[in-house]
Structures are given as structure tokens and as C-alpha cells.
Design a protein around this motif. Structure first.
Motif, PDB file in Angstrom:
ATOM      1  N   UNK A   1       0.947  -1.217  -0.023  1.00  0.00           N
ATOM      2  CA  UNK A   1       0.014  -0.192  -0.048  1.00  0.00           C
ATOM      3  C   UNK A   1       0.860   1.216   0.016  1.00  0.00           C
ATOM      4  N   UNK A   2       1.970   0.995   0.570  1.00  0.00           N
ATOM      5  CA  UNK A   2       2.965   2.367   0.448  1.00  0.00           C
ATOM      6  C   UNK A   2       4.012   2.409  -0.739  1.00  0.00           C
ATOM      7  N   UNK A   3       3.866   1.576  -1.561  1.00  0.00           N
ATOM      8  CA  UNK A   3       4.808   1.435  -2.616  1.00  0.00           C
ATOM      9  C   UNK A   3       4.058   1.489  -4.224  1.00  0.00           C
ATOM     10  N   UNK A   4       2.707   1.995  -4.158  1.00  0.00           N
ATOM     11  CA  UNK A   4       1.782   1.807  -5.242  1.00  0.00           C
ATOM     12  C   UNK A   4       0.512   2.676  -5.061  1.00  0.00           C
ATOM     13  N   UNK A   5       0.039   3.319  -6.172  1.00  0.00           N
ATOM     14  CA  UNK A   5      -1.166   4.070  -5.896  1.00  0.00           C
ATOM     15  C   UNK A   5      -2.390   2.819  -5.573  1.00  0.00           C
ATOM     16  N   UNK A   6      -3.484   3.415  -5.358  1.00  0.00           N
ATOM     17  CA  UNK A   6      -4.555   2.657  -4.762  1.00  0.00           C
ATOM     18  C   UNK A   6      -5.157   1.898  -5.845  1.00  0.00           C
ATOM     19  N   UNK A   7      -5.267   2.435  -7.252  1.00  0.00           N
ATOM     20  CA  UNK A   7      -5.751   1.552  -8.358  1.00  0.00           C
ATOM     21  C   UNK A   7      -4.703   0.659  -9.056  1.00  0.00           C
ATOM     22  N   UNK A   8      -3.374   0.705  -8.407  1.00  0.00           N
ATOM     23  CA  UNK A   8      -2.355  -0.378  -8.872  1.00  0.00           C
ATOM     24  C   UNK A   8      -2.358  -1.429  -8.073  1.00  0.00           C
TER      25      UNK A   8
END
Length: 405
Positions: free
Chosen positions: A330-337
Motif C-alpha cells: 500500500x505504501x509502494x503503489x497508488x490505490x488503483x495499482x
């Protein structure tokens, strides 16, 4: 509507993870399978790892199937567990290697249908330390499931032979019943409740805005790949080495493989508290302990006790690292990814598991060691050195990413 914090509801969701690693239940039967079917060592190992190939495919197909056919999370999970139960039992009734291999592919398809949902639903329902705890428990549930299925299959093997050991997959129908009875089928309502429960936290602390996928994600995928090559390789080769040391009639491998999973279960259970104290440093602790286990296992030779210590050690650090990988996403990519990066990591784990026999075979060839006798232990000191190297790479890559941000 079930209370998401109810222990019974949590157990119901964790129960489906109980069967996810049951592909490895037959590891203790590999020497008998190899002799009965007249197959090579890599062929026997592929009976264990082939399900991972199908998992890779269906981890990607599963969300697409849900969209096309408008299937709820509960129904796709139930379909997957049903397939696991049916396909798992097929080898009880056949003696043909090809048919058994195909049934193992179908088994993997069942795992792949619900594997990502078992993880993503935890991220949807829970936040912060509770999410970390639940992800750790999910990893522990996998190891408890593997330990139980290994022990049961090993017991059946000693009493009724390798055919009957596949009866262990009937447990899938017990899990299916518990999940079907306890978990509600209104996914949209569940998601809404979770969003409302977490609204106060969102107001109190605005989440960090992430606009692109961090390169650390790809290192974590590589990390997952190597972890499973090592872990599954050790599990697959231990029975052959145990027979080499203790004699061809030895059938006690399943017991030690089950004991190994106790350590893995403890790693999952204590992951939340360890991660809270060490943060990303949990990766380095896990890597160090896994490297140590590889050196003990690989250099044991005729020393069965030393080999068993190496085997028992490897599970704990693996379950420190695998939930951390998903907790970091969750801290390494946007929510949609998030679905994409979760699937990438699952593919890394499963491709490593599937490809483990071939990598082991290549490593033996490079070292000039045979695929029989004590040559089965040859790859593991190399794996230990690679894990240390990966730790160094992750350390410098993480520092670079932090400076860039």
C-alpha cells in the motif's frame, strides 16, 4: 451481517488460506511416488510444484472472471475451494503420471481462483496494525494448513500407501462448509462498513499520496521468486536426503516437514509485533535466518540432526518476510495499482515454487553434482549466498528510493 472483528468471522476468512498450501501435502510421499511411477527426481518434484504454474495464470484470470460473470468474492472463493477438493482427490484412483500431473494443474487453478481475494479482502477490511496482524495470521493459517495436511497425508501414507495419502484433500470440503455458513455474501455492504469504520482514521491522518509504482515493488517480486525457489526446493529434497541417510524404508519425512511448519506458523503469528518494532528491518532479519538455514542444510552431509535443524529453521524467517511484502505494497503503489502489484508478488511466489525443481537441477549441473544421493543438498549453500546478496541490493535500493522521495 457478520462483525468484522468477531473471532469467528476472522477464522472463517482465514480458513480458506488453510488449504492454499495443501499442494505440498504429498511431499513426504515423493520417494514412494517416484519408485511406483518410475519417474525422475525433477518429475516427482513437479507433482508438488506444478499447481503453482496454474496459480500464476488464475491469479490474473480470477478478477477478470469476477467482472465478466459478476461473481461475488464469496462465490469465487467457494468455487476455488471446491475445485481444490475435487482435483486433489483424483490421484487416489489413477496410476498414470500424466493424468496425475493434469489433476495437479487443475488443483492449482482452484488455488489461483481465490488466492488474491484471501489477501486483498484483509486489506479492504482492516487497516494499520490490525491489517499487519491479520496478514501475519493469514500466513500462519497457510502454514498450519500445510503442517496439518502434511501430517495427515504422512500418517495415511504409513498406513495405506501413497494413493490413499491424497485423501487429505477431502479437508477442502470441511473448509468450504465453514466458509459458506459463516461468511456473508454481500461484499458491497461489507466494503461500505469497512470504509465507515475507518473514516475517523482517514480524517485524523491523511494518507500519503502515491502517484507511481515504486521500483522496490519489482525487487520484492524478485525476492518472492527466490524465496520460494529456496523454501520449496528444501521441502522437496529433504525426503530424498532423509532416505539417503536413514535407508530406503524410511517414511518419517512428513513428520519433520510438519515440524518445520510450526516455526513458519510462529513467524506468521509474531510477524505483527516484530514488524512493529523493526519495520523494514524485518526483511534483513528474515534474510539472515534463511541464509543460515541454507548453510546448515547444505553442509550437513551425513549429519541428519544438522540437516533437520536447517530444515526446521527456514520456516520462521519465511513467514516474517512474506506478509511484510504484502503489507509494504500500500505504501509502494497508488490505490488503483494495488491489484496489479499484489498479483505481481503472488506470481513471483508461485513462479518461484513452480520453477524450483528446474533451478535446482541447473544449480546441480553448474556445480557438477548429481541429482541423487547427497548431491540433492548441493544448491542450498548457493541459495544462502544469493539471499545475502539480495539483502544488500534491497538495502541500497531502499536507501536510493528514500533519497529520491
Amino acid at each position: 451481517m457478520s462483525n468484522k472483528n468477531s473471532i469467528v468471522t476472522k477464522l472463517a476468512f482465514l480458513s480458506v488460506s488453510f488449504m492454499v498450501t495443501s499442494a505440498y501435502a504429498i511431499q513426504g510421499s515423493l520417494p514412494q511416488l517416484k519408485a511406483a511411477l518410475g519417474i525422475s527426481q525433477p518429475q516427482s518434484e513437479y507433482l508438488v510444484t506444478t499447481p503453482s504454474f496454474a496459480v500464476m495464470i488464475f491469479v490474473v484470470l480470477s478478477p477478470l472472471l469476477q467482472q465478466w460473470f459478476h461473481i461475488s468474492d464469496k462465490k469465487i472463493i467457494m468455487a476455488g475451494v471446491t475445485i481444490v477438493g475435487i482435483a486433489g482427490l483424483i490421484p487416489m484412483f489413477v496410476n498414470n503420471y500424466t493424468v496425475i500431473l493434469i489433476s495437479r494443474l487443475i488443483l492449482g487453478a482452484g488455488y489461483g481462483l481465490y488466492n488474491s481475494q484471501a489477501i486483498s479482502l484483509i486489506s479492504v477490511w482492516y487497516e494499520g496494525s490490525t491489517r499487519a496482524q491479520m496478514l501475519g495470521w493469514r500466513a500462519a493459517a497457510e502454514q498450519v494448513g500445510q503442517a496439518c495436511t502434511l501430517a495427515i497425508a504422512g500418517l495415511i501414507l504409513s498406513v495405506a500407501g501413497w494413493h490413499a495419502s491424497f485423501l487429505v484433500y477431502a479437508l477442502a470440503f470441511v473448509v468450504l462448509f465453514f466458509f459458506a455458513v459463516r461468511v456473508p455474501d454481500d461484499s458491497a455492504s461489507q466494503d461500505k462498513n469497512v470504509a465507515e469504520d475507518d473514516l475517523a482514521d482517514d480524517i485524523a491522518e491523511e494518507p500519503k499520496q502515491i502517484t507511481k509504482i515504486s521500483p522496490v515493488v519489482y525487487l520484492l517480486v524478485l525476492f518472492a521468486f527466490i524465496l520460494c525457489i529456496d523454501y520449496i526446493g528444501m521441502e522437496n529434497r529433504f525426503p530424498g536426503l532423509a532416505v539417503q541417510i536413514n535407508g530406503s524404508q524410511y517414511t518419517g519425512s512428513s513428520m519433520f516437514l510438519s515440524l518445520m511448519l510450526i516455526g513458519a506458523t510462529l513467524g506468521g503469528l509474531f510477524y505483527g509485533s516484530i514488524q512493529k518494532r523493526l519495520g523494514f528491518g524485518t526483511v534483513y532479519l528474515g534474510l539472515g535466518l534463511m541464509a543460515l538455514s541454507n548453510f546448515l542444510f547444505g553442509f550437513a552431509g551425513h549429519n541428519f540432526i544438522m540437516m533437520v535443524i536447517g530444515l526446521l529453521l527456514i520456516g520462521f524467517p519465511l513467514q516474517l518476510v512474506s506478509p511484510l511484502i504484502f503489507n509494504l505494497l500500500p505504501d509502494l503503489a497508488p490505490a488503483d495499482k494495488q491489484p496489479l502489484v499484489t498479483s505481481l508478488c503472488l506470481i513471483g511466489f508461485n513462479f518461484g515454487a513452480f520453477f524450483s525443481p528446474t533451478v535446482g537441477q541447473w544449480t546441480n549441473a553448474l556445480l557438477g553434482q548429481s541429482l541423487s544421493g547427497f548431491g540433492l543438498a548441493a544448491p542450498f549453500p548457493v541459495y544462502g549466498a544469493v539471499l545475502i546478496l539480495i539483502g544488500v541490493i534491497i538495502f541500497f535500493a531502499t536507501r536510493h528510493s528514500q533519497k529520491a522521495n
